[in-house]
Design a protein around this motif. Structure first.
Motif, PDB file in Angstrom:
ATOM      1  N   ILE A  13       0.854  -1.187   0.000  1.00 39.16           N
ATOM      2  CA  ILE A  13       0.000   0.000   0.000  1.00 39.16           C
ATOM      3  C   ILE A  13       0.890   1.237   0.000  1.00 39.16           C
ATOM      4  CG2 ILE A  13      -1.805   1.243   1.268  1.00 39.16           C
ATOM      5  CD1 ILE A  13      -2.440  -1.504   2.643  1.00 39.16           C
ATOM      6  N   ASP A  14       0.822   2.010  -1.068  1.00 35.94           N
ATOM      7  CA  ASP A  14       1.618   3.234  -1.197  1.00 35.94           C
ATOM      8  C   ASP A  14       0.642   4.405  -1.321  1.00 35.94           C
ATOM      9  OD1 ASP A  14       3.315   5.341  -1.877  1.00 35.94           O
ATOM     10  OD2 ASP A  14       4.547   4.141  -3.220  1.00 35.94           O
ATOM     11  N   LEU A  15       0.648   5.287  -0.334  1.00 41.99           N
ATOM     12  CA  LEU A  15      -0.375   6.331  -0.238  1.00 41.99           C
ATOM     13  C   LEU A  15       0.114   7.733  -0.594  1.00 41.99           C
ATOM     14  CD1 LEU A  15      -2.282   5.214   3.003  1.00 41.99           C
ATOM     15  CD2 LEU A  15      -2.835   4.744   0.603  1.00 41.99           C
ATOM     16  N   HIS A  16       1.186   7.838  -1.375  1.00 38.98           N
ATOM     17  CA  HIS A  16       1.686   9.185  -1.731  1.00 38.98           C
ATOM     18  C   HIS A  16       2.550   9.065  -2.978  1.00 38.98           C
ATOM     19  CE1 HIS A  16       3.984  13.018  -0.135  1.00 38.98           C
ATOM     20  NE2 HIS A  16       3.536  13.168  -1.380  1.00 38.98           N
ATOM     21  N   CYS A  17       2.017   9.476  -4.130  1.00 42.34           N
ATOM     22  CA  CYS A  17       2.813   9.524  -5.343  1.00 42.34           C
ATOM     23  C   CYS A  17       2.248  10.574  -6.282  1.00 42.34           C
ATOM     24  CB  CYS A  17       2.893   8.160  -6.027  1.00 42.34           C
ATOM     25  SG  CYS A  17       1.372   7.644  -6.792  1.00 42.34           S
ATOM     26  N   VAL A  32       0.269   4.218 -12.596  1.00 37.47           N
ATOM     27  CA  VAL A  32      -0.470   3.019 -12.184  1.00 37.47           C
ATOM     28  C   VAL A  32       0.249   1.755 -12.662  1.00 37.47           C
ATOM     29  CG1 VAL A  32      -2.608   1.718 -12.531  1.00 37.47           C
ATOM     30  CG2 VAL A  32      -2.701   4.167 -12.031  1.00 37.47           C
ATOM     31  N   ARG A  33       0.671   1.747 -13.913  1.00 35.64           N
ATOM     32  CA  ARG A  33       1.351   0.554 -14.453  1.00 35.64           C
ATOM     33  C   ARG A  33       2.644   0.263 -13.696  1.00 35.64           C
ATOM     34  NH1 ARG A  33      -0.604   2.772 -19.407  1.00 35.64           N
ATOM     35  NH2 ARG A  33       1.365   3.873 -19.805  1.00 35.64           N
ATOM     36  N   VAL A  42      -2.507  -1.245  -3.607  1.00 33.78           N
ATOM     37  CA  VAL A  42      -3.324  -0.072  -3.281  1.00 33.78           C
ATOM     38  C   VAL A  42      -2.447   1.153  -3.478  1.00 33.78           C
ATOM     39  CG1 VAL A  42      -4.657   1.137  -1.516  1.00 33.78           C
ATOM     40  CG2 VAL A  42      -4.720  -1.358  -1.611  1.00 33.78           C
ATOM     41  N   LEU A  43      -2.886   2.051  -4.335  1.00 34.07           N
ATOM     42  CA  LEU A  43      -2.095   3.222  -4.693  1.00 34.07           C
ATOM     43  C   LEU A  43      -2.921   4.487  -4.547  1.00 34.07           C
ATOM     44  CD1 LEU A  43       0.561   4.347  -6.078  1.00 34.07           C
ATOM     45  CD2 LEU A  43      -0.756   4.231  -8.214  1.00 34.07           C
ATOM     46  N   ALA A  44      -2.351   5.501  -3.895  1.00 33.01           N
ATOM     47  CA  ALA A  44      -2.984   6.818  -3.844  1.00 33.01           C
ATOM     48  C   ALA A  44      -2.257   7.751  -4.795  1.00 33.01           C
ATOM     49  CB  ALA A  44      -2.951   7.380  -2.426  1.00 33.01           C
ATOM     50  N   HIS A  48      -0.181  17.584  -6.532  1.00 34.00           N
ATOM     51  CA  HIS A  48      -0.246  18.835  -5.791  1.00 34.00           C
ATOM     52  C   HIS A  48      -1.443  19.682  -6.211  1.00 34.00           C
ATOM     53  CE1 HIS A  48       3.639  18.501  -3.738  1.00 34.00           C
ATOM     54  NE2 HIS A  48       4.092  17.952  -4.846  1.00 34.00           N
ATOM     55  N   ASP A  49      -2.374  19.856  -5.277  1.00 36.94           N
ATOM     56  CA  ASP A  49      -3.471  20.823  -5.417  1.00 36.94           C
ATOM     57  C   ASP A  49      -4.370  20.565  -6.614  1.00 36.94           C
ATOM     58  OD1 ASP A  49      -2.426  22.300  -3.165  1.00 36.94           O
ATOM     59  OD2 ASP A  49      -0.900  23.088  -4.505  1.00 36.94           O
ATOM     60  N   THR A  50      -4.411  19.327  -7.104  1.00 36.83           N
ATOM     61  CA  THR A  50      -5.274  19.013  -8.236  1.00 36.83           C
ATOM     62  C   THR A  50      -5.708  17.556  -8.202  1.00 36.83           C
ATOM     63  OG1 THR A  50      -5.462  19.043 -10.657  1.00 36.83           O
ATOM     64  CG2 THR A  50      -3.305  18.480  -9.738  1.00 36.83           C
ATOM     65  N   THR A  51      -6.896  17.317  -8.709  1.00 36.61           N
ATOM     66  CA  THR A  51      -7.416  15.949  -8.853  1.00 36.61           C
ATOM     67  C   THR A  51      -7.522  15.569 -10.329  1.00 36.61           C
ATOM     68  OG1 THR A  51      -9.726  16.709  -8.879  1.00 36.61           O
ATOM     69  CG2 THR A  51      -8.757  16.217  -6.724  1.00 36.61           C
ATOM     70  N   ALA A  52      -6.862  16.313 -11.190  1.00 34.28           N
ATOM     71  CA  ALA A  52      -7.023  16.145 -12.634  1.00 34.28           C
ATOM     72  C   ALA A  52      -6.544  14.792 -13.145  1.00 34.28           C
ATOM     73  CB  ALA A  52      -6.288  17.266 -13.372  1.00 34.28           C
ATOM     74  N   GLY A  53      -5.719  14.093 -12.397  1.00 34.38           N
ATOM     75  CA  GLY A  53      -5.213  12.799 -12.861  1.00 34.38           C
ATOM     76  C   GLY A  53      -6.055  11.606 -12.470  1.00 34.38           C
ATOM     77  N   TRP A  54      -7.089  11.819 -11.672  1.00 34.03           N
ATOM     78  CA  TRP A  54      -7.858  10.691 -11.154  1.00 34.03           C
ATOM     79  C   TRP A  54      -8.470   9.832 -12.253  1.00 34.03           C
ATOM     80  CZ3 TRP A  54     -11.288  12.578  -6.456  1.00 34.03           C
ATOM     81  CH2 TRP A  54     -10.441  12.995  -5.411  1.00 34.03           C
ATOM     82  N   ASP A  55      -9.126  10.461 -13.224  1.00 37.58           N
ATOM     83  CA  ASP A  55      -9.833   9.687 -14.249  1.00 37.58           C
ATOM     84  C   ASP A  55      -8.882   8.803 -15.045  1.00 37.58           C
ATOM     85  OD1 ASP A  55     -12.241  10.741 -13.509  1.00 37.58           O
ATOM     86  OD2 ASP A  55     -12.403  12.157 -15.174  1.00 37.58           O
ATOM     87  N   GLU A  56      -7.755   9.375 -15.482  1.00 38.82           N
ATOM     88  CA  GLU A  56      -6.811   8.589 -16.273  1.00 38.82           C
ATOM     89  C   GLU A  56      -6.236   7.445 -15.452  1.00 38.82           C
ATOM     90  OE1 GLU A  56      -2.407   9.026 -18.306  1.00 38.82           O
ATOM     91  OE2 GLU A  56      -3.670  10.817 -18.233  1.00 38.82           O
ATOM     92  N   ALA A  57      -5.918   7.718 -14.188  1.00 41.85           N
ATOM     93  CA  ALA A  57      -5.368   6.667 -13.330  1.00 41.85           C
ATOM     94  C   ALA A  57      -6.387   5.553 -13.109  1.00 41.85           C
ATOM     95  CB  ALA A  57      -4.922   7.258 -11.997  1.00 41.85           C
ATOM     96  N   ALA A  58      -7.641   5.939 -12.863  1.00 41.15           N
ATOM     97  CA  ALA A  58      -8.679   4.941 -12.616  1.00 41.15           C
ATOM     98  C   ALA A  58      -8.924   4.074 -13.843  1.00 41.15           C
ATOM     99  CB  ALA A  58      -9.978   5.639 -12.199  1.00 41.15           C
ATOM    100  N   ALA A  59      -8.874   4.678 -15.027  1.00 38.66           N
ATOM    101  CA  ALA A  59      -9.105   3.926 -16.263  1.00 38.66           C
ATOM    102  C   ALA A  59      -7.992   2.922 -16.532  1.00 38.66           C
ATOM    103  CB  ALA A  59      -9.238   4.894 -17.435  1.00 38.66           C
ATOM    104  N   ALA A  60      -6.817   3.161 -15.972  1.00 39.51           N
ATOM    105  CA  ALA A  60      -5.662   2.286 -16.211  1.00 39.51           C
ATOM    106  C   ALA A  60      -5.539   1.163 -15.191  1.00 39.51           C
ATOM    107  CB  ALA A  60      -4.379   3.113 -16.210  1.00 39.51           C
ATOM    108  N   LEU A  61      -6.417   1.114 -14.210  1.00 39.15           N
ATOM    109  CA  LEU A  61      -6.286   0.124 -13.136  1.00 39.15           C
ATOM    110  C   LEU A  61      -6.440  -1.301 -13.661  1.00 39.15           C
ATOM    111  CD1 LEU A  61      -8.358   1.613 -10.169  1.00 39.15           C
ATOM    112  CD2 LEU A  61      -5.874   1.341 -10.290  1.00 39.15           C
ATOM    113  N   PRO A  62      -5.492  -2.176 -13.372  1.00 37.26           N
ATOM    114  CA  PRO A  62      -5.678  -3.592 -13.699  1.00 37.26           C
ATOM    115  C   PRO A  62      -6.603  -4.249 -12.667  1.00 37.26           C
ATOM    116  CG  PRO A  62      -3.583  -3.274 -12.601  1.00 37.26           C
ATOM    117  CD  PRO A  62      -4.184  -1.902 -12.771  1.00 37.26           C
ATOM    118  N   ASP A  63      -7.114  -5.391 -13.014  1.00 36.97           N
ATOM    119  CA  ASP A  63      -7.972  -6.115 -12.069  1.00 36.97           C
ATOM    120  C   ASP A  63      -7.216  -6.392 -10.779  1.00 36.97           C
ATOM    121  OD1 ASP A  63     -10.001  -6.150 -13.910  1.00 36.97           O
ATOM    122  OD2 ASP A  63      -9.583  -8.190 -14.612  1.00 36.97           O
TER     123      ASP A  63
END
Length: 284
Positions: A13-17, A32-33, A42-44, A48-63
């Motif tokens: 579990i890595d909660l800061h990247c 994510v890869r 589990v990856l967080a 900095h000060d933005t959530t703009a990467g969430w969608d791309e990261a979520a779409a790349a999640l492997p099972d």
């Protein structure tokens, strides 16, 4: 956007990247890869000060892999920069969203002023060049440092972060807007999330905050403290772990990976499952 409920039965579990959306060097999907390749379950993503990467990261999640939506908030305590990690919050919460927009807007204003000062000092850097390095809205000093390196004004990234250039108080440094950390903790809580104090004893980088600061933030609703961090020495880790236990805070561990800038170190420090579970429960 697919954000699954965080799981507690995965090994690392890595909660800061960070990604290239802020001051990392890898796109969110590549972050994510690389995390998956390093055995992180589990990856967080905490740009900095933005959530703009969430969608791309979520779409790349492997099972079987979980993304914890997060952010690293720019705060200031008694004139010193303090960073707060927020997780599992609603990014559309109006008060938090307004503050994030203000911080990002000020980042641009500040960066432009710093570029102007660097040009006055003879450095061959341009706003267009810095903006291209930033890729997203969260432009910051690391992008300016990379521009200085590309221009040949400095020999290393670390040289850029000296008083000669863009260190606090340096010739081209410009102060920026940042949140009061107590207010930041309360904003994250109001948005349904949980907050963790990032690298409070990163002495090499000047992030050194005493027990009294952590106690104050705990009273405001802080949920955890980043204990196991690459910039924390063994003595500081032990002291922080004991303080976290005494205050009922989760003791987390994280890589604070910034891609090539930090040696692609995702998963080099990790959070114990029980600490992760405590954060998830606090955010529920």
């Amino acid at each position: 956007m697919r954000i699954d409920l965080p799981r507690i039965d995965l090994p690392r579990i890595d909660l800061h990247c960070h990604s290239a959306v802020s001051d990392g060097t890898r796109p969110p999907a590549e972050v994510v890869r690389r995390a998956h390749a390093n055995g992180v379950g589990v990856l967080a993503l905490t740009d900095h000060d933005t959530t703009a990467g969430w969608d791309e990261a979520a779409a790349a999640l492997p099972d079987g892999m979980t993304l914890v939506p997060g952010i690293e908030l720019s705060c200031q305590k008694d004139g010193d920069s303090l960073h707060l990690l927020g997780y599992l919050f609603d990014p559309a919460h109006p008060d938090l969203a307004a503050e994030l927009a203000r911080i990002r807007d000020d980042r641009v204003i500040r960066a432009k002023l710093m570029v102007e000062r660097l040009q006055d000092l003879g450095a061959d850097v341009t706003w267009e060049g810095v903006r291209a390095l930033a890729q997203g809205d969260a432009v910051g000093r690391p992008h300016i440092a990379r521009a200085l390196l590309a221009a040949g004004a400095v020999a290393t990234i670390d040289e850029a972060f000296t008083p000669r250039w863009i260190a606090p108080g340096g010739r081209a440094h410009v102060d920026r807007y940042a949140l009061d950390p107590v207010r930041a903790v309360r904003l994250v809580t109001a948005a349904g999330g949980v907050s963790v104090l990032a690298h409070p004893r990163a002495r090499r980088r000047g992030y050194v905050f005493g027990d009294e600061v952590i106690e104050e933030l705990a009273a405001a609703g802080l949920a955890g403290v980043e204990v196991d961090h690459p910039d924390h020495d063994p003595a500081d880790r032990a002291a922080l772990r004991a303080l976290a236990a005494s205050l009922g805070l989760a003791a987390t561990g994280s890589s604070d990976d910034h891609g090539a800038l930090t040696g692609d170190r995702i998963g080099c420090e990790t959070t114990a499952p029980e600490a992760y579970q405590a954060l998830v429960a606090a955010g529920g």
